[in-house]
Design a protein around this motif. Structure first.
Motif, PDB file in Angstrom:
ATOM      1  N   VAL A 289      18.651  -4.352  71.780  1.00  0.00           N
ATOM      2  CA  VAL A 289      18.729  -3.874  70.398  1.00  0.00           C
ATOM      3  C   VAL A 289      19.729  -2.718  70.306  1.00  0.00           C
ATOM      4  O   VAL A 289      20.326  -2.480  69.254  1.00  0.00           O
ATOM      5  CB  VAL A 289      17.327  -3.471  69.886  1.00  0.00           C
ATOM      6  CG1 VAL A 289      17.400  -2.613  68.628  1.00  0.00           C
ATOM      7  CG2 VAL A 289      16.508  -4.733  69.594  1.00  0.00           C
ATOM      8  N   LYS A 290      19.955  -2.017  71.414  1.00  0.00           N
ATOM      9  CA  LYS A 290      20.962  -0.943  71.433  1.00  0.00           C
ATOM     10  C   LYS A 290      22.352  -1.505  71.133  1.00  0.00           C
ATOM     11  O   LYS A 290      23.136  -0.911  70.391  1.00  0.00           O
ATOM     12  CB  LYS A 290      20.929  -0.237  72.781  1.00  0.00           C
ATOM     13  CG  LYS A 290      19.633   0.531  73.041  1.00  0.00           C
ATOM     14  CD  LYS A 290      19.626   1.209  74.376  1.00  0.00           C
ATOM     15  CE  LYS A 290      19.372   0.256  75.521  1.00  0.00           C
ATOM     16  NZ  LYS A 290      18.012  -0.280  75.556  1.00  0.00           N
ATOM     17  N   TYR A 291      22.691  -2.642  71.712  1.00  0.00           N
ATOM     18  CA  TYR A 291      23.966  -3.293  71.397  1.00  0.00           C
ATOM     19  C   TYR A 291      23.982  -3.729  69.931  1.00  0.00           C
ATOM     20  O   TYR A 291      24.997  -3.613  69.242  1.00  0.00           O
ATOM     21  CB  TYR A 291      24.173  -4.517  72.288  1.00  0.00           C
ATOM     22  CG  TYR A 291      24.591  -4.209  73.707  1.00  0.00           C
ATOM     23  CD1 TYR A 291      25.858  -3.719  73.996  1.00  0.00           C
ATOM     24  CD2 TYR A 291      23.725  -4.450  74.770  1.00  0.00           C
ATOM     25  CE1 TYR A 291      26.253  -3.467  75.299  1.00  0.00           C
ATOM     26  CE2 TYR A 291      24.105  -4.192  76.080  1.00  0.00           C
ATOM     27  CZ  TYR A 291      25.371  -3.702  76.346  1.00  0.00           C
ATOM     28  OH  TYR A 291      25.754  -3.453  77.630  1.00  0.00           O
ATOM     29  N   ALA A 292      22.846  -4.237  69.464  1.00  0.00           N
ATOM     30  CA  ALA A 292      22.759  -4.665  68.067  1.00  0.00           C
ATOM     31  C   ALA A 292      23.027  -3.502  67.120  1.00  0.00           C
ATOM     32  O   ALA A 292      23.705  -3.656  66.102  1.00  0.00           O
ATOM     33  CB  ALA A 292      21.372  -5.261  67.791  1.00  0.00           C
ATOM     34  N   ALA A 293      22.502  -2.323  67.459  1.00  0.00           N
ATOM     35  CA  ALA A 293      22.686  -1.156  66.608  1.00  0.00           C
ATOM     36  C   ALA A 293      24.163  -0.773  66.507  1.00  0.00           C
ATOM     37  O   ALA A 293      24.631  -0.354  65.445  1.00  0.00           O
ATOM     38  CB  ALA A 293      21.867   0.019  67.149  1.00  0.00           C
ATOM     39  N   ILE A 294      24.901  -0.918  67.591  1.00  0.00           N
ATOM     40  CA  ILE A 294      26.334  -0.613  67.547  1.00  0.00           C
ATOM     41  C   ILE A 294      27.072  -1.664  66.735  1.00  0.00           C
ATOM     42  O   ILE A 294      27.917  -1.342  65.882  1.00  0.00           O
ATOM     43  CB  ILE A 294      26.906  -0.518  68.976  1.00  0.00           C
ATOM     44  CG1 ILE A 294      26.300   0.687  69.685  1.00  0.00           C
ATOM     45  CG2 ILE A 294      28.428  -0.414  68.938  1.00  0.00           C
ATOM     46  CD1 ILE A 294      26.770   0.865  71.103  1.00  0.00           C
ATOM     47  N   ALA A 295      26.768  -2.937  66.961  1.00  0.00           N
ATOM     48  CA  ALA A 295      27.444  -4.011  66.217  1.00  0.00           C
ATOM     49  C   ALA A 295      27.203  -3.882  64.718  1.00  0.00           C
ATOM     50  O   ALA A 295      28.081  -4.196  63.910  1.00  0.00           O
ATOM     51  CB  ALA A 295      26.964  -5.373  66.714  1.00  0.00           C
ATOM     52  N   CYS A 296      26.031  -3.407  64.328  1.00  0.00           N
ATOM     53  CA  CYS A 296      25.677  -3.256  62.908  1.00  0.00           C
ATOM     54  C   CYS A 296      26.257  -2.001  62.271  1.00  0.00           C
ATOM     55  O   CYS A 296      26.222  -1.855  61.051  1.00  0.00           O
ATOM     56  CB  CYS A 296      24.161  -3.189  62.746  1.00  0.00           C
ATOM     57  SG  CYS A 296      23.298  -4.708  63.052  1.00  0.00           S
ATOM     58  N   GLY A 297      26.734  -1.078  63.107  1.00  0.00           N
ATOM     59  CA  GLY A 297      27.197   0.194  62.574  1.00  0.00           C
ATOM     60  C   GLY A 297      26.104   1.231  62.440  1.00  0.00           C
ATOM     61  O   GLY A 297      26.314   2.281  61.842  1.00  0.00           O
ATOM     62  N   ASP A 298      24.909   0.953  62.997  1.00  0.00           N
ATOM     63  CA  ASP A 298      23.806   1.911  62.922  1.00  0.00           C
ATOM     64  C   ASP A 298      23.887   2.981  64.007  1.00  0.00           C
ATOM     65  O   ASP A 298      23.155   3.974  63.964  1.00  0.00           O
ATOM     66  CB  ASP A 298      22.463   1.188  63.042  1.00  0.00           C
ATOM     67  CG  ASP A 298      22.136   0.389  61.798  1.00  0.00           C
ATOM     68  OD1 ASP A 298      22.680   0.713  60.724  1.00  0.00           O
ATOM     69  OD2 ASP A 298      21.339  -0.572  61.894  1.00  0.00           O
ATOM     70  N   ALA A 299      24.719   2.768  65.013  1.00  0.00           N
ATOM     71  CA  ALA A 299      24.948   3.736  66.079  1.00  0.00           C
ATOM     72  C   ALA A 299      26.380   3.570  66.559  1.00  0.00           C
ATOM     73  O   ALA A 299      27.018   2.545  66.300  1.00  0.00           O
ATOM     74  CB  ALA A 299      23.961   3.538  67.224  1.00  0.00           C
ATOM     75  N   GLU A 300      26.878   4.581  67.245  1.00  0.00           N
ATOM     76  CA  GLU A 300      28.270   4.537  67.699  1.00  0.00           C
ATOM     77  C   GLU A 300      28.418   4.414  69.212  1.00  0.00           C
ATOM     78  O   GLU A 300      29.440   3.932  69.701  1.00  0.00           O
ATOM     79  CB  GLU A 300      29.016   5.809  67.245  1.00  0.00           C
ATOM     80  CG  GLU A 300      29.363   5.850  65.781  1.00  0.00           C
ATOM     81  CD  GLU A 300      28.179   6.151  64.880  1.00  0.00           C
ATOM     82  OE1 GLU A 300      28.118   5.595  63.758  1.00  0.00           O
ATOM     83  OE2 GLU A 300      27.295   6.941  65.295  1.00  0.00           O
ATOM     84  N   ILE A 301      27.423   4.842  69.962  1.00  0.00           N
ATOM     85  CA  ILE A 301      27.564   4.910  71.420  1.00  0.00           C
ATOM     86  C   ILE A 301      26.295   4.399  72.092  1.00  0.00           C
ATOM     87  O   ILE A 301      25.185   4.714  71.667  1.00  0.00           O
ATOM     88  CB  ILE A 301      27.812   6.362  71.888  1.00  0.00           C
ATOM     89  CG1 ILE A 301      29.065   6.950  71.230  1.00  0.00           C
ATOM     90  CG2 ILE A 301      27.942   6.433  73.412  1.00  0.00           C
ATOM     91  CD1 ILE A 301      29.219   8.457  71.436  1.00  0.00           C
ATOM     92  N   PHE A 302      26.461   3.600  73.144  1.00  0.00           N
ATOM     93  CA  PHE A 302      25.371   3.259  74.052  1.00  0.00           C
ATOM     94  C   PHE A 302      25.867   3.537  75.459  1.00  0.00           C
ATOM     95  O   PHE A 302      26.905   3.020  75.876  1.00  0.00           O
ATOM     96  CB  PHE A 302      24.951   1.795  73.897  1.00  0.00           C
ATOM     97  CG  PHE A 302      24.138   1.247  75.052  1.00  0.00           C
ATOM     98  CD1 PHE A 302      23.138   2.001  75.649  1.00  0.00           C
ATOM     99  CD2 PHE A 302      24.369  -0.030  75.537  1.00  0.00           C
ATOM    100  CE1 PHE A 302      22.394   1.495  76.710  1.00  0.00           C
ATOM    101  CE2 PHE A 302      23.632  -0.546  76.588  1.00  0.00           C
ATOM    102  CZ  PHE A 302      22.648   0.214  77.172  1.00  0.00           C
ATOM    103  N   MET A 303      25.157   4.388  76.171  1.00  0.00           N
ATOM    104  CA  MET A 303      25.516   4.705  77.550  1.00  0.00           C
ATOM    105  C   MET A 303      24.313   4.483  78.452  1.00  0.00           C
ATOM    106  O   MET A 303      23.179   4.812  78.090  1.00  0.00           O
ATOM    107  CB  MET A 303      25.978   6.157  77.676  1.00  0.00           C
ATOM    108  CG  MET A 303      27.263   6.466  76.949  1.00  0.00           C
ATOM    109  SD  MET A 303      27.854   8.147  77.292  1.00  0.00           S
ATOM    110  CE  MET A 303      26.637   9.106  76.388  1.00  0.00           C
ATOM    111  N   LYS A 304      24.576   3.922  79.614  1.00  0.00           N
ATOM    112  CA  LYS A 304      23.512   3.772  80.602  1.00  0.00           C
ATOM    113  C   LYS A 304      24.069   4.070  81.980  1.00  0.00           C
ATOM    114  O   LYS A 304      25.006   3.407  82.440  1.00  0.00           O
ATOM    115  CB  LYS A 304      22.910   2.364  80.580  1.00  0.00           C
ATOM    116  CG  LYS A 304      21.738   2.229  81.551  1.00  0.00           C
ATOM    117  CD  LYS A 304      21.124   0.852  81.528  1.00  0.00           C
ATOM    118  CE  LYS A 304      19.949   0.774  82.502  1.00  0.00           C
ATOM    119  NZ  LYS A 304      19.390  -0.592  82.599  1.00  0.00           N
ATOM    120  N   PHE A 305      23.492   5.072  82.614  1.00  0.00           N
ATOM    121  CA  PHE A 305      23.860   5.431  83.974  1.00  0.00           C
ATOM    122  C   PHE A 305      22.615   5.284  84.841  1.00  0.00           C
ATOM    123  O   PHE A 305      21.683   6.084  84.736  1.00  0.00           O
ATOM    124  CB  PHE A 305      24.408   6.861  84.029  1.00  0.00           C
ATOM    125  CG  PHE A 305      25.670   7.034  83.239  1.00  0.00           C
ATOM    126  CD1 PHE A 305      26.898   6.754  83.799  1.00  0.00           C
ATOM    127  CD2 PHE A 305      25.619   7.446  81.907  1.00  0.00           C
ATOM    128  CE1 PHE A 305      28.059   6.896  83.062  1.00  0.00           C
ATOM    129  CE2 PHE A 305      26.775   7.590  81.159  1.00  0.00           C
ATOM    130  CZ  PHE A 305      28.007   7.306  81.744  1.00  0.00           C
TER     131      PHE A 305
END
Length: 379
Positions: A289-305
């Motif tokens: 859903v984190k990727y979905a949020a970026i694709a929708c414009g609801d978020a700008e960044i997803f980072m996972k380390f």
């Protein structure tokens, strides 16, 4: 490249299995004495539910029926070990009922259904067929039947994720997000309140739940609302074009990261975002859903380390990566290199972590900050 029939089938089967998941989650949230469903534990101690096996069985059966068993290679998360044990008859019966209930509705989604209900051996065979390990050659479907199982069992966000890899490249991706809200602020705090009223429904007057999809090279990613009762899927139907956010200033950006601490380093991410001047608190969300949020414009960044020793799996990223990229975003490893899906089940050779952004300018700023912060980190 992926043919239209494959994208068409993938979108339809994700709609079908998202509906399946809604029903199972509704039962899961009931008290056990009122019919709550089984939750088992896998070898890595993560919960696995009837939904995981049922979705995998349905997707495997449908793809095999549409394209032919000999033409379908599936890389998927679940196996039949737990279901095949002597004391698992009740669990297998629950999966059997769930699968057959779902497949009975398949024609509503433009998909075939069995001539008669599937039996236990057919269910186990369908799940067991998903034993491909992928690799650099050939065409392989990649399935995470319930991505974010912890979110699923807690009444929160999760996704059904299906992608197709051809010669090591992701050529299409579909994400079913049954609890995705119309309001961004509900991503982490609104789902369970809504579901406590009427699980899987539109109880607050707003639409909840969608399927997102994209085909490599199209330059387009789409969202469709999940079907309600009595509707039939007409593909493509009432989809809207997705576009990533235009925000390129880190101080205005919303950052997504995993909820779980076990396989991600929140401290490093916090230090990194602080160095970039990010002001908003991170949006911690289960699943792709984190990727979905970026694709929708609801978020700008997803980072996972990830912590040292953790290996990312292709089914946790394939569908989300292609959807974000076709919506205008950028996804690379933390060294700025494209994600390599050609090396089997794991994302071997991943440089430190994964960075997904709404645009190139923001992405370049993050990669620069990663290099500046890395030496001082404890990773």
């Amino acid at each position: 490249m992926a043919a239209q029939k494959e994208l068409d089938t993938a979108v339809r089967v994700v709609h079908l299995t998202s509906s399946l998941c809604r029903r199972v989650q509704e039962k899961l949230l009931l008290p056990s004495e009122n019919g709550g469903v089984h939750v088992e534990s896998k070898d890595d101690d993560s919960p696995v539910t009837v939904a995981d096996w049922s979705v995998q069985a349905v997707v495997s059966w449908v793809l095999s029926e549409v394209f032919g068993v000999g033409n379908v290679s599936i890389v998927a998360e679940e196996d039949t070990k737990a279901l095949s044990e002597v004391d698992s008859s009740g669990l297998l019966a629950s999966v059997l009922n769930t699968v057959n209930e779902s497949l009975a509705e398949a024609p509503k989604y433009g998909l075939p259904k069995p001539d008669k209900p599937l039996g236990p051996s057919e269910i186990l065979e369908a799940i067991g067929r998903c034993n491909s390990t992928g690799g650099p050659g050939g065409r392989h479907w990649v399935l995470d039947p319930v991505d974010g199982t912890l979110g699923f069992v807690r009444g929160d966000q999760y996704a059904v994720a299906l992608a197709l890899i051809e010669d090591g490249k992701v050529v299409l991706g579909v994400l079913g997000c049954p609890n995705y809200p119309t309001k961004k602020e509900c991503l982490t705090n609104g789902c369970r309140q809504i579901m406590s009223k009427m699980p899987g429904s539109v109880s607050d007057g707003s639409q909840k739940g969608c399927v997102m999809y994209a085909k490599r090279g199209s330059g387009q990613a789409w969202m469709q609302p999940l079907l309600g009762g009595g509707q039939e899927l007409r593909f493509p139907n009432s989809g809207r074009l997705l576009k990533v956010s235009s925000v390129d200033d880190p101080t205005l950006a919303t950052v997504c990261e995993p909820v779980e601490r076990a396989n991600t380093n929140h401290l490093f991410t916090a230090g990194l975002t602080d160095s970039m001047g990010v002001k908003k608190q991170p949006l911690r969300v289960y699943s792709m859903v984190k990727y979905a949020a970026i694709a929708c414009g609801d978020a700008e960044i997803f980072m996972k380390f990830a912590h040292l020793g953790y290996k990312e799996k292709i089914w946790d990223h394939a569908a989300g990566v292609v959807i974000v990229e076709e919506a205008g975003g950028v996804v690379t490893d933390a060294g700025g290199r494209p994600i390599d899906f050609s090396r089997g089940v794991y994302l071997e050779g991943l440089d430190r972590g994964i960075v997904a952004c709404s645009g190139r300018a923001l992405h370049d700023k993050i990669i620069g900050a990663v290099y500046a912060s890395w030496d001082s980190s404890n990773l």
